[in-house]
Design an enzyme around this catalytic site. Structure first.
Site, PDB file in Angstrom:
ATOM      1  N   VAL A 117       0.851  -1.182   0.000  1.00 27.10           N
ATOM      2  CA  VAL A 117       0.000   0.000   0.000  1.00 27.10           C
ATOM      3  C   VAL A 117       0.890   1.235   0.000  1.00 27.10           C
ATOM      4  CG1 VAL A 117      -1.801   1.283   1.219  1.00 27.10           C
ATOM      5  CG2 VAL A 117      -1.805  -1.219   1.283  1.00 27.10           C
ATOM      6  N   CYS A 118       0.549   2.195  -0.835  1.00 29.17           N
ATOM      7  CA  CYS A 118       1.252   3.471  -0.870  1.00 29.17           C
ATOM      8  C   CYS A 118       2.743   3.240  -1.144  1.00 29.17           C
ATOM      9  CB  CYS A 118       0.994   4.213   0.440  1.00 29.17           C
ATOM     10  SG  CYS A 118       1.374   5.972   0.415  1.00 29.17           S
ATOM     11  N   THR A 119       3.625   3.897  -0.378  1.00 31.89           N
ATOM     12  CA  THR A 119       5.054   3.767  -0.639  1.00 31.89           C
ATOM     13  C   THR A 119       5.649   2.479  -0.077  1.00 31.89           C
ATOM     14  OG1 THR A 119       5.480   5.174   1.290  1.00 31.89           O
ATOM     15  CG2 THR A 119       5.474   6.236  -0.877  1.00 31.89           C
ATOM     16  N   GLY A 120       4.795   1.582   0.388  1.00 33.53           N
ATOM     17  CA  GLY A 120       5.270   0.227   0.654  1.00 33.53           C
ATOM     18  C   GLY A 120       5.813  -0.396  -0.621  1.00 33.53           C
ATOM     19  N   THR A 137       1.558   3.132  -6.856  1.00 38.37           N
ATOM     20  CA  THR A 137       1.966   3.595  -5.531  1.00 38.37           C
ATOM     21  C   THR A 137       1.429   5.012  -5.354  1.00 38.37           C
ATOM     22  OG1 THR A 137       3.838   3.867  -3.995  1.00 38.37           O
ATOM     23  CG2 THR A 137       4.218   4.523  -6.284  1.00 38.37           C
TER      24      THR A 137
END
Length: 244
Positions: A117-120, A137
């Site tokens: 999720v996101c900048t994961g 992202t």
């Protein structure tokens, strides 16, 4: 209009009736909604157990100071059917952490589901598992994904085989519902959506750079400059390392 969803030539997860396990990685300075949003959905998935995983058995604070407590350490956790990798500014401190990167690599090598999720997605990229994969992202980091060999997709949720990626923060809810539909069927996902009354109707429409007022976008970018520069420098270093 539905969630923009891309499924590549690699088929995604298939519906199964067997019990499933989900591991959620947490770390200091993460964005807790990247974790708690999907947790709200996945913890309601039928016949599923969820564990909160930390590098160590110690309380961590998210970017805004919320305290989160792991149930199991990375060393003790083993492998899950689904591994959730959230983002947030704290992701930057783990980009060269071989313990964390190794867990991500193992998840993909064993053909289990990796869910970022996101900048994961940057952490997943640093582990080397995104080469040739379609991903998304947070909008502020999308331009960095090619440094990790990934194929950027302009979508809120992307499914490429056993790798599922969500755009920024709240997109984790959408991706989690997509994942439930893939593993347990559409009806299961729809029932969870109903239970949590997930029916977005935002007061404002500034959730993307294209829709946000110029002054709002400028204010965000000024605050983001420092971490943005650090993320770009790390991505360039990673890409240069691969060229040596």
């Amino acid at each position: 209009m539905g969630i923009p969803l891309i499924v590549s030539e690699r088929s995604g997860p298939q519906i199964t009736r067997r019990p499933l396990s989900v591991g959620c990685l947490i770390f200091a300075q993460m964005d807790q909604i990247d974790f708690t949003g999907p947790f709200e959905v996945l913890s309601r998935m039928p016949d599923t157990t969820v564990q909160i995983v930390g590098k160590e058995m110690a309380t961590v604070r998210d970017m805004q100071g919320l305290q989160l407590i792991p149930e199991v350490s990375i060393v003790e956790a083993g492998t899950f059917d689904v591994l959730l990798v959230p983002g947030g500014y704290g992701q930057q401190a783990l980009m060269r952490d071989e313990e964390v990167l190794g867990v991500i690599r193992k998840q993909v090598k064993m053909e289990r589901i990796l869910f970022s999720v996101c900048t994961g997605a940057l952490l997943c990229g640093a582990s080397g598992v995104l080469v040739g994969r379609q991903v998304t992202t947070h909008w502020s980091a999308r331009h960095l994904m090619p440094y990790y060999g990934a194929v950027l997709a302009d979508a809120r949720v992307v499914v490429d085989g056993n790798i599922i990626t969500a755009a920024g923060v709240t997109a984790g809810l959408d991706a989690a519902l997509v994942l439930v539909s893939l593993l347990r069927g559409d009806a299961a996902a729809q029932e969870i959506q109903l239970a949590i009354e997930y029916a977005p109707n935002p007061v404002f429409h500034s959730g993307t750079p294209n829709s946000a007022p110029a002054e709002v976008l400028g204010s965000f970018q000024r605050k983001y400059d420092s971490i943005g520069a650090a993320r770009e420098a790390e991505a360039i270093r990673y890409a240069a390392k691969d060229l040596r």
